[in-house]
Design a protein around this motif. Structure first.
Motif, PDB file in Angstrom:
ATOM      1  N   VAL A 143     -64.016  72.634  66.541  1.00 28.86           N
ATOM      2  CA  VAL A 143     -65.472  72.664  66.419  1.00 28.86           C
ATOM      3  C   VAL A 143     -66.024  74.018  66.865  1.00 28.86           C
ATOM      4  CG1 VAL A 143     -67.618  71.648  67.267  1.00 28.86           C
ATOM      5  CG2 VAL A 143     -65.707  70.162  66.645  1.00 28.86           C
ATOM      6  N   ALA A 144     -65.488  74.544  67.964  1.00 24.20           N
ATOM      7  CA  ALA A 144     -65.960  75.841  68.460  1.00 24.20           C
ATOM      8  C   ALA A 144     -65.665  76.951  67.458  1.00 24.20           C
ATOM      9  CB  ALA A 144     -65.310  76.152  69.801  1.00 24.20           C
ATOM     10  N   PHE A 149     -69.189  79.940  60.976  1.00 23.68           N
ATOM     11  CA  PHE A 149     -70.470  79.854  60.271  1.00 23.68           C
ATOM     12  C   PHE A 149     -71.490  80.812  60.883  1.00 23.68           C
ATOM     13  CE2 PHE A 149     -68.637  76.305  58.195  1.00 23.68           C
ATOM     14  CZ  PHE A 149     -69.428  76.016  57.084  1.00 23.68           C
ATOM     15  N   GLY A 150     -71.457  80.921  62.215  1.00 23.49           N
ATOM     16  CA  GLY A 150     -72.390  81.823  62.883  1.00 23.49           C
ATOM     17  C   GLY A 150     -72.159  83.281  62.528  1.00 23.49           C
ATOM     18  N   ALA A 151     -70.889  83.653  62.347  1.00 22.38           N
ATOM     19  CA  ALA A 151     -70.565  85.043  62.024  1.00 22.38           C
ATOM     20  C   ALA A 151     -71.149  85.460  60.682  1.00 22.38           C
ATOM     21  CB  ALA A 151     -69.051  85.228  62.001  1.00 22.38           C
ATOM     22  N   VAL A 154     -74.541  75.720  61.033  1.00 25.94           N
ATOM     23  CA  VAL A 154     -73.282  75.056  61.376  1.00 25.94           C
ATOM     24  C   VAL A 154     -73.338  73.593  60.953  1.00 25.94           C
ATOM     25  CG1 VAL A 154     -71.711  74.476  63.251  1.00 25.94           C
ATOM     26  CG2 VAL A 154     -73.020  76.620  63.332  1.00 25.94           C
ATOM     27  N   PRO A 155     -72.324  73.091  60.263  1.00 22.91           N
ATOM     28  CA  PRO A 155     -72.312  71.671  59.877  1.00 22.91           C
ATOM     29  C   PRO A 155     -72.266  70.773  61.111  1.00 22.91           C
ATOM     30  CG  PRO A 155     -70.654  72.927  58.671  1.00 22.91           C
ATOM     31  CD  PRO A 155     -71.149  73.814  59.770  1.00 22.91           C
ATOM     32  N   ALA A 189     -61.384  83.849  57.924  1.00 23.16           N
ATOM     33  CA  ALA A 189     -60.934  84.915  58.825  1.00 23.16           C
ATOM     34  C   ALA A 189     -61.614  84.813  60.185  1.00 23.16           C
ATOM     35  CB  ALA A 189     -61.214  86.273  58.196  1.00 23.16           C
ATOM     36  N   ALA A 190     -62.928  84.523  60.185  1.00 26.16           N
ATOM     37  CA  ALA A 190     -63.663  84.398  61.452  1.00 26.16           C
ATOM     38  C   ALA A 190     -63.184  83.187  62.239  1.00 26.16           C
ATOM     39  CB  ALA A 190     -65.159  84.283  61.173  1.00 26.16           C
ATOM     40  N   TYR A 191     -62.881  82.098  61.546  1.00 29.44           N
ATOM     41  CA  TYR A 191     -62.355  80.901  62.201  1.00 29.44           C
ATOM     42  C   TYR A 191     -61.023  81.219  62.881  1.00 29.44           C
ATOM     43  CZ  TYR A 191     -60.503  76.166  62.786  1.00 29.44           C
ATOM     44  OH  TYR A 191     -59.976  75.012  63.308  1.00 29.44           O
ATOM     45  N   LYS A 192     -60.125  81.875  62.155  1.00 32.43           N
ATOM     46  CA  LYS A 192     -58.808  82.190  62.713  1.00 32.43           C
ATOM     47  C   LYS A 192     -58.923  83.097  63.937  1.00 32.43           C
ATOM     48  CE  LYS A 192     -56.048  81.661  58.507  1.00 32.43           C
ATOM     49  NZ  LYS A 192     -55.174  82.359  57.514  1.00 32.43           N
TER      50      LYS A 192
END
Length: 227
Positions: free
Chosen positions: A24-25, A31-33, A38-39, A73-76
Protein backbone atom coordinates in the motif's frame (compact mmCIF):
# COMPACT_ATOMS: atom_id res chain seq x y z
CA UNK A 1 6.17 -49.16 -6.97
CA UNK A 2 7.17 -45.78 -5.60
CA UNK A 3 4.53 -43.18 -4.82
CA UNK A 4 3.95 -40.40 -7.34
CA UNK A 5 5.66 -37.10 -6.65
CA UNK A 6 3.39 -34.27 -5.55
CA UNK A 7 4.00 -30.58 -6.20
CA UNK A 8 2.83 -27.80 -3.89
CA UNK A 9 3.09 -24.32 -5.40
CA UNK A 10 2.82 -21.38 -3.02
CA UNK A 11 1.86 -17.84 -3.81
CA UNK A 12 3.96 -15.42 -1.73
CA UNK A 13 2.36 -12.06 -0.87
CA UNK A 14 -0.72 -12.64 1.26
CA UNK A 15 -0.03 -16.37 1.50
CA UNK A 16 3.44 -16.91 2.97
CA UNK A 17 4.22 -13.31 3.98
CA UNK A 18 2.16 -10.31 5.04
CA UNK A 19 3.47 -7.51 2.84
CA UNK A 20 0.34 -5.39 2.64
CA UNK A 21 1.85 -2.43 4.50
CA UNK A 22 4.69 -2.05 2.02
CA UNK A 23 2.43 -2.77 -0.95
CA UNK A 24 0.00 0.00 0.00
CA UNK A 25 2.82 2.41 0.86
CA UNK A 26 4.61 1.74 -2.42
CA UNK A 27 1.45 2.07 -4.48
CA UNK A 28 0.78 5.38 -2.72
CA UNK A 29 4.29 6.50 -3.62
CA UNK A 30 3.88 5.39 -7.22
CA UNK A 31 0.65 7.30 -7.79
CA UNK A 32 1.94 10.30 -5.86
CA UNK A 33 5.12 10.46 -7.92
CA UNK A 34 3.03 10.94 -11.06
CA UNK A 35 0.53 13.28 -9.41
CA UNK A 36 -2.48 10.97 -9.63
CA UNK A 37 -5.06 10.20 -6.91
CA UNK A 38 -4.21 7.12 -4.87
CA UNK A 39 -6.73 4.27 -5.20
CA UNK A 40 -8.52 3.07 -2.04
CA UNK A 41 -6.70 0.51 0.10
CA UNK A 42 -9.18 -2.25 -0.79
CA UNK A 43 -8.59 -1.63 -4.49
CA UNK A 44 -4.83 -1.83 -4.02
CA UNK A 45 -5.03 -5.10 -2.10
CA UNK A 46 -7.46 -6.41 -4.69
CA UNK A 47 -4.77 -6.43 -7.38
CA UNK A 48 -2.10 -8.20 -5.29
CA UNK A 49 -0.90 -11.22 -7.22
CA UNK A 50 -1.01 -9.57 -10.62
CA UNK A 51 2.18 -8.46 -12.33
CA UNK A 52 2.86 -4.78 -11.73
CA UNK A 53 2.06 -3.59 -15.29
CA UNK A 54 -1.28 -5.41 -15.16
CA UNK A 55 -1.95 -4.06 -11.66
CA UNK A 56 -1.32 -0.47 -12.75
CA UNK A 57 -3.54 -0.91 -15.80
CA UNK A 58 -6.40 -2.11 -13.60
CA UNK A 59 -5.96 0.58 -10.97
CA UNK A 60 -5.56 3.42 -13.48
CA UNK A 61 -7.25 2.30 -16.72
CA UNK A 62 -7.49 5.86 -18.03
CA UNK A 63 -3.72 6.32 -18.14
CA UNK A 64 -1.49 5.12 -20.95
CA UNK A 65 1.26 2.49 -20.98
CA UNK A 66 4.02 5.10 -20.61
CA UNK A 67 2.50 6.43 -17.38
CA UNK A 68 1.91 2.89 -16.14
CA UNK A 69 5.58 2.08 -16.78
CA UNK A 70 6.66 5.12 -14.77
CA UNK A 71 4.36 4.06 -11.94
CA UNK A 72 5.86 0.58 -11.98
CA UNK A 73 9.35 2.04 -11.69
CA UNK A 74 8.30 4.34 -8.82
CA UNK A 75 6.62 1.43 -7.04
CA UNK A 76 9.75 -0.72 -7.30
CA UNK A 77 11.96 2.09 -6.02
CA UNK A 78 9.71 2.60 -3.01
CA UNK A 79 9.45 -1.12 -2.25
CA UNK A 80 13.22 -1.62 -2.39
CA UNK A 81 13.75 1.39 -0.11
CA UNK A 82 11.22 0.11 2.44
CA UNK A 83 12.79 -3.35 2.42
CA UNK A 84 16.23 -1.87 2.97
CA UNK A 85 14.95 0.20 5.89
CA UNK A 86 12.73 -2.38 7.60
CA UNK A 87 14.55 -5.62 6.86
CA UNK A 88 12.64 -8.78 7.71
CA UNK A 89 9.84 -6.69 9.23
CA UNK A 90 9.03 -5.52 5.71
CA UNK A 91 7.28 -8.82 4.91
CA UNK A 92 6.93 -11.05 7.97
CA UNK A 93 6.03 -14.70 7.56
CA UNK A 94 2.50 -15.57 8.61
CA UNK A 95 2.20 -17.67 11.78
CA UNK A 96 2.85 -21.32 11.01
CA UNK A 97 4.25 -20.69 7.52
CA UNK A 98 7.82 -21.74 8.26
CA UNK A 99 6.78 -24.88 10.14
CA UNK A 100 4.44 -25.87 7.30
CA UNK A 101 7.19 -25.41 4.72
CA UNK A 102 9.65 -27.42 6.79
CA UNK A 103 7.18 -30.25 7.29
CA UNK A 104 6.36 -30.48 3.59
CA UNK A 105 10.03 -30.20 2.61
CA UNK A 106 10.74 -33.19 4.86
CA UNK A 107 8.42 -35.45 2.87
CA UNK A 108 9.99 -37.68 0.23
CA UNK A 109 6.91 -37.49 -1.98
CA UNK A 110 6.47 -33.68 -2.04
CA UNK A 111 8.27 -30.99 -4.01
CA UNK A 112 7.80 -27.32 -3.15
CA UNK A 113 7.56 -24.42 -5.54
CA UNK A 114 6.63 -20.77 -5.79
CA UNK A 115 4.36 -19.02 -8.28
CA UNK A 116 4.43 -15.30 -7.55
CA UNK A 117 3.82 -11.91 -9.07
CA UNK A 118 7.07 -10.77 -7.49
CA UNK A 119 10.16 -10.08 -9.56
CA UNK A 120 13.22 -12.31 -9.35
CA UNK A 121 15.03 -9.58 -7.44
CA UNK A 122 12.17 -9.18 -4.98
CA UNK A 123 11.83 -12.90 -4.37
CA UNK A 124 15.55 -13.36 -3.85
CA UNK A 125 15.64 -10.53 -1.32
CA UNK A 126 12.66 -12.01 0.54
CA UNK A 127 14.18 -15.49 0.65
CA UNK A 128 17.49 -14.10 1.88
CA UNK A 129 15.79 -12.22 4.71
CA UNK A 130 13.88 -15.30 5.88
CA UNK A 131 16.55 -17.92 5.20
CA UNK A 132 14.41 -19.70 2.62
CA UNK A 133 17.04 -20.23 -0.07
CA UNK A 134 16.94 -23.81 -1.27
CA UNK A 135 13.46 -24.52 0.12
CA UNK A 136 11.77 -24.53 -3.29
CA UNK A 137 12.82 -26.65 -6.25
CA UNK A 138 10.95 -24.50 -8.78
CA UNK A 139 10.52 -20.72 -8.55
CA UNK A 140 8.27 -18.97 -11.04
CA UNK A 141 8.36 -15.15 -11.00
CA UNK A 142 6.73 -12.30 -12.90
CA UNK A 143 9.83 -11.56 -14.98
CA UNK A 144 9.35 -14.64 -17.14
CA UNK A 145 5.57 -15.16 -17.39
CA UNK A 146 2.30 -13.49 -18.29
CA UNK A 147 0.43 -12.18 -15.27
CA UNK A 148 -1.78 -14.46 -13.24
CA UNK A 149 -4.33 -15.94 -13.84
CA UNK A 150 -2.54 -17.15 -16.98
CA UNK A 151 -1.43 -20.75 -16.26
CA UNK A 152 2.14 -20.30 -17.53
CA UNK A 153 3.74 -20.36 -14.06
CA UNK A 154 2.03 -23.60 -13.09
CA UNK A 155 2.62 -25.29 -16.43
CA UNK A 156 6.32 -24.39 -16.32
CA UNK A 157 6.66 -25.62 -12.73
CA UNK A 158 5.10 -28.96 -13.67
CA UNK A 159 7.36 -29.26 -16.70
CA UNK A 160 10.43 -28.56 -14.56
CA UNK A 161 9.50 -31.11 -11.90
CA UNK A 162 7.77 -33.75 -14.00
CA UNK A 163 4.70 -33.73 -11.74
CA UNK A 164 1.26 -34.42 -13.21
CA UNK A 165 -1.66 -31.95 -12.90
CA UNK A 166 -3.61 -34.35 -10.68
CA UNK A 167 -0.72 -34.30 -8.19
CA UNK A 168 -0.21 -30.52 -8.24
CA UNK A 169 -1.75 -28.01 -5.83
CA UNK A 170 -1.63 -24.21 -5.88
CA UNK A 171 -1.98 -22.47 -2.51
CA UNK A 172 -2.88 -18.79 -2.59
CA UNK A 173 -4.92 -15.98 -1.14
CA UNK A 174 -6.37 -14.44 -4.30
CA UNK A 175 -8.91 -15.25 -6.97
CA UNK A 176 -6.07 -14.92 -9.47
CA UNK A 177 -4.28 -17.86 -7.82
CA UNK A 178 -7.38 -20.04 -7.95
CA UNK A 179 -8.15 -19.08 -11.55
CA UNK A 180 -4.54 -19.84 -12.48
CA UNK A 181 -4.90 -23.28 -10.90
CA UNK A 182 -8.14 -23.91 -12.79
CA UNK A 183 -6.59 -22.79 -16.07
CA UNK A 184 -3.68 -25.20 -15.55
CA UNK A 185 -5.98 -28.09 -14.63
CA UNK A 186 -4.62 -28.44 -11.09
CA UNK A 187 -6.08 -28.20 -7.59
CA UNK A 188 -6.35 -24.93 -5.68
CA UNK A 189 -6.40 -24.32 -1.92
CA UNK A 190 -7.33 -20.83 -0.79
CA UNK A 191 -6.08 -19.23 2.41
CA UNK A 192 -8.42 -17.11 4.47
CA UNK A 193 -5.81 -14.76 5.94
CA UNK A 194 -4.81 -12.98 2.72
CA UNK A 195 -6.06 -10.11 0.58
CA UNK A 196 -9.16 -11.42 -1.21
CA UNK A 197 -12.47 -12.23 0.53
CA UNK A 198 -13.04 -15.83 1.54
CA UNK A 199 -16.34 -15.92 -0.36
CA UNK A 200 -14.56 -15.22 -3.63
CA UNK A 201 -12.05 -18.00 -3.00
CA UNK A 202 -14.68 -20.57 -2.04
CA UNK A 203 -16.27 -20.36 -5.47
CA UNK A 204 -13.02 -21.43 -7.15
CA UNK A 205 -10.97 -23.45 -4.65
CA UNK A 206 -11.09 -27.10 -3.61
CA UNK A 207 -11.10 -25.74 -0.05
CA UNK A 208 -10.22 -22.65 1.96
CA UNK A 209 -8.13 -22.95 5.12
CA UNK A 210 -7.84 -20.48 7.99
CA UNK A 211 -4.43 -21.53 9.31
CA UNK A 212 -1.37 -23.46 8.20
CA UNK A 213 -2.24 -26.15 10.71
CA UNK A 214 -5.17 -27.05 8.46
CA UNK A 215 -3.01 -27.53 5.37
CA UNK A 216 -2.05 -31.22 5.85
CA UNK A 217 -5.69 -32.28 6.09
CA UNK A 218 -6.59 -30.16 3.05
CA UNK A 219 -3.85 -31.85 1.02
CA UNK A 220 -4.95 -35.28 2.25
CA UNK A 221 -8.49 -34.57 1.01
CA UNK A 222 -7.11 -33.82 -2.44
CA UNK A 223 -4.57 -36.62 -2.67
CA UNK A 224 -6.29 -39.16 -0.46
CA UNK A 225 -5.19 -39.76 3.11
CA UNK A 226 -2.28 -42.14 3.20
CA UNK A 227 -2.09 -42.37 -0.58
Amino acid sequence: MSAALRLVLFDVDGTLVDSQGDIVASMTAAFGALGHPVPPRDAVLGIVGLSLPEAMARLAPGLGPDIHAQMVAAYKDSYVALRATKGVASSPLYPGALAALQALAGRDDVLLGVATGKSRRGLDALFDSHGLRGTFVTEQVADHHPSKPHPSMVLTAMAETGVEPRDTVVIGDTVFDMEMAQAAGVHGIGVGWGYHPRTQLQARAASVIDGFDALPAALDRIWGAGA
